[in-house]
Design an enzyme around this catalytic site. Sequence first.
Site, PDB file in Angstrom:
ATOM      1  N   ASP A  26       1.846  61.527  -6.221  1.00  0.00           N
ATOM      2  CA  ASP A  26       1.797  62.370  -7.439  1.00  0.00           C
ATOM      3  C   ASP A  26       2.521  61.546  -8.515  1.00  0.00           C
ATOM      4  O   ASP A  26       2.376  61.628  -9.690  1.00  0.00           O
ATOM      5  CB  ASP A  26       2.741  63.564  -7.144  1.00  0.00           C
ATOM      6  CG  ASP A  26       2.098  64.604  -6.456  1.00  0.00           C
ATOM      7  OD1 ASP A  26       0.969  64.757  -6.613  1.00  0.00           O
ATOM      8  OD2 ASP A  26       2.425  65.191  -5.597  1.00  0.00           O
TER       9      ASP A  26
ATOM     10  N   HIS B 234       9.703  61.347  -0.304  1.00  0.00           N
ATOM     11  CA  HIS B 234       8.807  61.984   0.560  1.00  0.00           C
ATOM     12  C   HIS B 234       9.436  62.584   1.879  1.00  0.00           C
ATOM     13  O   HIS B 234      10.202  61.653   2.390  1.00  0.00           O
ATOM     14  CB  HIS B 234       7.506  61.151   0.848  1.00  0.00           C
ATOM     15  CG  HIS B 234       6.426  62.169   1.443  1.00  0.00           C
ATOM     16  ND1 HIS B 234       5.974  62.588   2.737  1.00  0.00           N
ATOM     17  CD2 HIS B 234       5.467  62.520   0.774  1.00  0.00           C
ATOM     18  CE1 HIS B 234       5.075  63.206   2.752  1.00  0.00           C
ATOM     19  NE2 HIS B 234       4.669  63.311   1.290  1.00  0.00           N
TER      20      HIS B 234
ATOM     21  N   HIS C 283       6.100  70.162  -4.354  1.00  0.00           N
ATOM     22  CA  HIS C 283       4.869  69.978  -3.554  1.00  0.00           C
ATOM     23  C   HIS C 283       3.751  69.619  -4.518  1.00  0.00           C
ATOM     24  O   HIS C 283       3.701  68.636  -5.154  1.00  0.00           O
ATOM     25  CB  HIS C 283       4.393  71.105  -2.703  1.00  0.00           C
ATOM     26  CG  HIS C 283       3.413  70.892  -1.700  1.00  0.00           C
ATOM     27  ND1 HIS C 283       2.881  69.961  -1.309  1.00  0.00           N
ATOM     28  CD2 HIS C 283       2.802  71.913  -0.969  1.00  0.00           C
ATOM     29  CE1 HIS C 283       1.981  69.894  -0.233  1.00  0.00           C
ATOM     30  NE2 HIS C 283       1.809  71.119  -0.048  1.00  0.00           N
TER      31      HIS C 283
END
Length: 470
Positions: free
Chosen positions: A381, A325, A286
């Site tokens: 990210d 994702h 996460h």
Amino acid sequence: MNRLALYANQLAHHLTITDNRTGKTIEVPISTSRESDFIHATKLGALQYQGQPLRVYDPGYMNTICCTSKISYIDGDKGILEYRGIPIEELAEKSTFVEVAYLLINGELPSKSQLQEWDEKLRKHTFIHTDASQMMKSFRYDAHPMGMLISTLAAISTFHPEVNPALAGEGVYKNQDIVNKQIYRILGSLPTIASNSFRNRIGREHNMPHENMSYVENFLYMLDKLNEKEYKPHPKITRALEVLFILHAEHELNCSTAFVRHLSSSGVDIYTAIAGAAGALYGPKHGGANEAVLRMLEEIGDLKNIPQFIKDVKDRKKLLMGFGHRVYKNYDPRAKIVKQIAYQVFEITGKEPLIEIAIELEKIALSDPYFIQRKLYPNVDFYSGVIYRALGFPTDMFPVLFTIPRVAGWLAHWKEYLNDKENNIVRPRQNYIGPEKRNYVPVDQRKEFPIYLESNKSSRQKRRETATLS
Ligand code: CMC
């Protein structure tokens, strides 16, 4: 649509389910929403067999809606993200983090005077209790900043017993003034807690907040000010971080946000709920993914090592961190903006060499059938870590930089949760496959079952075990 047509339409949208165990047929209405159609799982409970209701099994909540929300909207196939209906691209271009936090928490963009009042309220709460600051100084020199942040948020709950439902009564959050006050306190103090955790790591005194700086500018100021009379972070760096904060502020029911709702459902105070959610965010799948991406890029180290790395990923020995994702099956719209910011930051800081590895990895992955078939694209990210590295943040600060803005989303969900009439305590069911009822057996009559009880031993422990003890 007139009322009759609406009624006919509603009647048309239902499932007819026949249970072949009993022959019973039920009709389950299908509700419609912008994101997906759905049925109410409890309706299936009407299909009883041998006294047991029918339930749905969904580990990881792969196909389960657990609340109604108006905060953010994602279309994972098209790569769309909106906060309260406004596209993320527009907010990233035109807004500020403080304004976005207002939008998320209160539902609308603020007027000029509302924005001013909101900003002042947050500023007033940038100071944290000196006991909290003192407590932070007691962490080990190498403590992970997320560990410090999480613990401090939980500790701050003990400073406000008068608004803790466990002590002040369950109804305490029915008072809107009290709810607002906790929002100001938490949002206002986060940059201070985060910068304190950084200052601890670099062995410097904590800085006091600056009275005239914006939210993000003040954060950079508290991180970096030494003994200069005037210290003003570079405006382009402030803006780059501001945009990253906007992009990270909210993302509907991700692991940590779902956890805020989960924890709040127990009635626990909001500081503990936020600390718990920060714990969920810390994980490498996460919010810790940006840290994991950087470690991965460092491990790859050179363009020539990429093919072997990709092979290891395809052989399932490794994960390509920053890719994939649960919701996006297309390019994460945030990742596109983050990639642009990277180059804006490099204009000031100089190019971060790891960007070359990241770009080549992305190029290879996006043309490889393994990633194409699984719809694996870069997520937010993938590039953010490279920017944080270029800005000189140590890798373990990355999840902290994600947590600060995400708290705005968590608080928006908390407020929405408090006003939700369906906000029952979260209590999933399990599929029990353990032993049937059996009797307790006294220790001297038990058969021994082989159970693995070893734990890892440090070299020091092994050395100690060679010693003669008396
Ligand atoms: N690298 C290699 N293979 C992957 C990856 C990856 N990063 N992500 C998914 N896969 C494969 C997975 O092995 C599976 O293959 P198969 O169908 O052959 O078994 C397939 O793709 C589907 O994956 P999944 O695990 O069912 O997908 P998920 O929705 O459960 O997991 C995820 C989503 C984000 C946990 C996962 O993609 C992942 O671990 N990514 C790396 C960590 C990361 O970048 N996390 C940041 C997420 S974005 C920011 C945030 O929300 O915090």
